[in-house]
Design an enzyme around this catalytic site. Structure first.
Site, PDB file in Angstrom:
ATOM      1  N   PRO A   2      32.936  47.178  64.383  1.00  0.00           N
ATOM      2  CG  PRO A   2      32.376  45.825  66.186  1.00  0.00           C
ATOM      3  CD  PRO A   2      33.535  46.233  65.324  1.00  0.00           C
ATOM      4  CD  GLU A   3      30.977  51.606  60.332  1.00  0.00           C
ATOM      5  OE1 GLU A   3      30.221  52.581  60.089  1.00  0.00           O
ATOM      6  OE2 GLU A   3      31.523  50.941  59.432  1.00  0.00           O
TER       7      GLU A   3
END
Length: 271
Positions: A2-3
């Site tokens: 997840p960014e």
């Protein structure tokens, strides 16, 4: 992993917890707890006063003045559930609130959770060395900082000490829109092109947030739902397919040890 857009989406979904107190904590696995698991028992009775994000970190602010910090790494998830939902075999923490529960799940077990005082947080090396948020640095300041380096542009975008929150997906997408080859030397890219890269990075991040992030592999939001930005990828995960702009075949290369997709016609290499 997840960014920034995915963590921002999760943060927004967890806003329902603000003002609620933690009534119980079920620790199913201690490997993910930092600095030690014993202090986590103090969470009972603490109220969630705010939820924020810094880079790829999700931060739950507590009434004690402490901070509960999640780094989801590759496969970590934060899922809101009701009292009928069954624990996943990969659930490591279960937080109880008045009307729901919060699960921390992680298949590959790379993610971690910290419980820090404010002083501990400020002294945490990972926190201290985080670069500026993309939304909080101007295009001019971004270009000035990037242009000082002889490193390739993608490795700089991935470097959390340079700019926080950017990973493989949004580096590839913003470089494509900016017509910059990922292996371009940063100090060889014209200043105005670097300014434009920052503007395109902001555009890509905002669009991804509006679409709930990218569910290319494991990511789901706090309600267990997939994001939709993967339906708008220009290059990421599209190696061997036609470029939407010029119809040339997209190529797969390695940059900073990461798989990178590039259009050799559309993206200019500055050397």
């Amino acid at each position: 992993m997840p960014e920034l857009p995915e963590v921002e989406t999760i943060k927004n979904g967890l806003s329902i917890l603000k003002g609620q107190s933690i009534t119980k904590l079920n620790i199913l696995s201690t490997h993910c707890l930092r600095p030690n698991h014993n202090r986590f028992h103090s969470l009972r009775g603490q109220v969630v006063t705010n939820i924020s994000r810094r880079g790829k970190l999700l931060i739950i602010h507590l009434s004690s003045g402490n901070f509960l910090i999640f780094h989801l790494k590759m496969t970590g998830k934060l899922i809101l559930a009701d009292f009928q939902d069954i624990l996943d075999k990969h659930t490591h923490l279960e937080f109880f609130f008045k009307s729901n529960r919060l699960f921390f799940n992680d298949v590959r077990k790379f993610g971690f959770v910290c419980l820090f005082s404010k002083q501990e947080l400020l002294e945490w090396n990972f926190w201290r060395t985080l670069g500026p948020e993309p939304f909080k640095i101007s295009s001019i300041d971004f270009a000035q900082q990037i242009s000082k380096s002889k490193a390739n542009i993608k490795s700089l975008l991935l470097n959390q000490k340079i700019i926080a929150g950017i990973g493989n997906i949004y580096a590839d997408e913003s470089l494509f829109i900016s017509k910059i080859h990922p292996l371009s030397k940063a100090n060889k890219i014209p200043f105005n092109i670097l300014q434009n890269l920052h503007k395109n990075l902001i555009f890509v991040l905002k669009k991804a947030i509006s679409l709930g992030g990218s569910s290319f592999k494991d990511y789901v939001n706090s309600l267990g739902k997939r994001g939709n930005f993967q339906d708008h990828f220009f290059v990421y995960s599209r190696a061997g397919k036609s470029c939407y702009k010029c119809k040339n075949t997209l190529k797969k290369i390695k940059v900073a040890g990461r798989t990178t997709i590039v259009c050799l016609k559309c993206q200019k290499r500055y050397e």
